[in-house]
Design an enzyme around this catalytic site. Structure first.
Site, short mmCIF file in Angstrom:
data_model
loop_
_atom_site.label_atom_id
_atom_site.label_comp_id
_atom_site.label_asym_id
_atom_site.label_seq_id
_atom_site.Cartn_x
_atom_site.Cartn_y
_atom_site.Cartn_z
N ARG A 106 0.83 -1.22 0.00
CA ARG A 106 0.00 0.00 0.00
C ARG A 106 0.87 1.26 0.00
O ARG A 106 0.54 2.26 -0.66
CB ARG A 106 -0.94 -0.03 1.20
CG ARG A 106 -1.87 1.17 1.27
CD ARG A 106 -2.99 0.95 2.30
NE ARG A 106 -3.69 2.19 2.59
CZ ARG A 106 -3.62 2.85 3.74
NH1 ARG A 106 -2.90 2.37 4.74
NH2 ARG A 106 -4.27 3.97 3.90
N HIS A 110 0.51 4.04 -2.79
CA HIS A 110 0.08 5.41 -2.45
C HIS A 110 1.14 6.45 -2.80
O HIS A 110 0.80 7.59 -3.08
CB HIS A 110 -0.30 5.50 -0.97
CG HIS A 110 -1.71 5.06 -0.72
ND1 HIS A 110 -2.50 5.57 0.29
CD2 HIS A 110 -2.48 4.16 -1.36
CE1 HIS A 110 -3.70 4.98 0.25
NE2 HIS A 110 -3.70 4.11 -0.74
N TRP A 266 -10.30 -8.69 3.03
CA TRP A 266 -10.95 -9.03 1.76
C TRP A 266 -10.94 -10.55 1.53
O TRP A 266 -11.82 -11.09 0.87
CB TRP A 266 -10.22 -8.38 0.59
CG TRP A 266 -10.41 -6.91 0.45
CD1 TRP A 266 -11.41 -6.29 -0.26
CD2 TRP A 266 -9.60 -5.86 0.99
NE1 TRP A 266 -11.25 -4.93 -0.19
CE2 TRP A 266 -10.15 -4.64 0.56
CE3 TRP A 266 -8.46 -5.83 1.80
CZ2 TRP A 266 -9.60 -3.40 0.90
CZ3 TRP A 266 -7.91 -4.60 2.14
CH2 TRP A 266 -8.48 -3.41 1.70
#
Ligand code: HEM
Length: 367
Positions: A106, A110, A266
């Protein structure tokens, strides 16, 4: 939102800036040609500056040119890779035993996903080049909540290998995490250079509450991905979880601050890179979670979650086609993800003629 850049262009373009842009466009071809053909020891192509406040698109319209580093080769970068991989192993209990891998993916995304450069527009901002997610303006963007933890893990590595730029370190950490968590090999190139706060971004990362048009606006129109690449990239949500509060760091007593406000995983294997995200999107039943938090979806036994922007991938027929393909064929998914992830990490950078590295996992080295 069709494109932040287009909106800015609509609202902020004076005639003068348009004329300047036209001039720079011509100049751009020349400069980028020259940059990509020189041994750019002391140039970086003039990092592009995209100032929201001054309403001026400043600096030359070139890509940031990757720097040459003759002093370090594959062996040195493999050493950095190994140190990051060892850190992932060392702290495998972090975040309810998910570990730091997903947070590093991530972080890399990002840093890179701040790229604003619609097709046909020579001006852009953001991308991984300047390593700007380390700087307050970008670090404090609420979209980056909890990423201070990923940077905490990497700080000692930056101290040990002071020659590596933050942009290179953070993107390499994403590659390391994908590979160590069982994902595909990702080709990676060094050459980013630390830039200051004036190049930092804010408020350009995706809003998880939105639909397919928004996701396409951001990935396809703003960053230049195809529908297929967009779907492949978001499949990284096989990894990790959403946090109301940032996970507690090793040795600390309290969380470092708020997370995204969403909650849950998830997939049931959040520290393995797989195509599970796609299979679950298609095969489980997703209903809106009843809670006081932001709108999100739960599966049939409320063990897993999806964001509205995830479900957009099956609501939109063009996206859904790729979800179906990837759910069936993990090899194809791995191949497409590897290419799309490399493209993401290289947005806004001219790597023409530069070395490309592929790293061995710790397992492959019997470490
Ligand atoms: C529409 C696009 C996207 C949206 C709206 C979105 C949104 C989110 C949100 C809300 C979280 C939870 C953060 C937290 O609470 O800690 C998250 C986590 C994550 N995202 Fe995304 N994301 C998107 C695309 C991507 C892409 C393109 C990648 C990678 C290629 C990615 C990789 C991850 C990973 C690995 C995590 C888990 C982090 C962790 O467990 O600490 N996401 N994303």
């Amino acid at each position: 939102m069709s494109s932040i850049a287009f909106n800015i262009a609509k609202s902020n373009f004076s005639k003068r800036s348009l004329y300047t842009l036209a001039g720079l466009t011509t100049l751009a071809g020349v400069i980028s040609y020259n940059n990509s053909n020189t041994n750019n020891k002391n140039n970086n192509g003039g990092p592009n500056k995209f100032s929201n406040s001054s309403k001026v698109l400043a600096s030359a319209a070139t890509l940031n040119v990757a720097l040459n580093d003759d002093k370090h080769d594959l062996k040195d970068y493999q050493q950095v890779y190994n140190d990051i991989a060892q850190k992932i192993r060392e702290y495998d209990e972090y975040d309810e035993a998910i570990g730091f891998g997903p947070a590093l993916v991530r972080l890399a995304w990002h840093l890179s996903g701040t790229f604003v450069g619609p097709k046909g527009c020579p001006h852009f901002s953001g991308g991984s080049y300047g390593g700007t997610i380390r700087l307050p303006k970008e670090a404090k963007d609420p979209a980056n909540n909890a990423l201070e933890n990923a940077r905490w893990l990497l700080d000692p590595i930056k101290s040990k290998y002071s020659w590596i730029s933050y942009g290179d370190l953070y993107t390499l950490s994403g590659v390391t995490a994908i590979q160590e968590l069982g994902g595909p090999k990702i080709k990676w190139r060094p050459g980013r250079k630390d830039l200051g706060e004036e190049y930092a971004s804010n408020s350009v990362l995706p809003d998880a509450s939105r639909d397919a048009d928004y996701v396409r606006g951001l990935f396809v129109r703003r960053m230049g991905f195809t529908d297929q690449e967009t779907v492949a990239l978001i499949g990284a949500h096989a990894l990790g979880s959403c946090h109301i509060q940032a996970p507690i760091l090793p040795g600390a007593k309290e969380s470092t601050g708020p997370g995204s406000g969403y909650t849950g995983r998830w997939t049931a294997s959040p520290n393995f890179f797989t195509n599970e995200f796609f299979r679950l999107l298609l095969e489980d039943k997703w209903t809106q979670k009843k809670w006081s938090g932001p709108v999100q979806y739960q599966n049939s036994d409320d063990s897993l979650m999806m964001l509205p922007a995830d479900l957009a991938l099956v609501e939109d027929p063009a996206f859904k086609k790729f979800v179906q393909e990837y759910a069936k064929d993990q090899d194809k998914y791995f191949k497409d993800f590897a290419a799309a992830f490399q493209k993401l990490l290289e947005l806004g950078i001219d790597f023409k003629g530069k070395r490309e590295f592929e790293f061995k996992t710790l397992d492959e080295q019997d470490i």
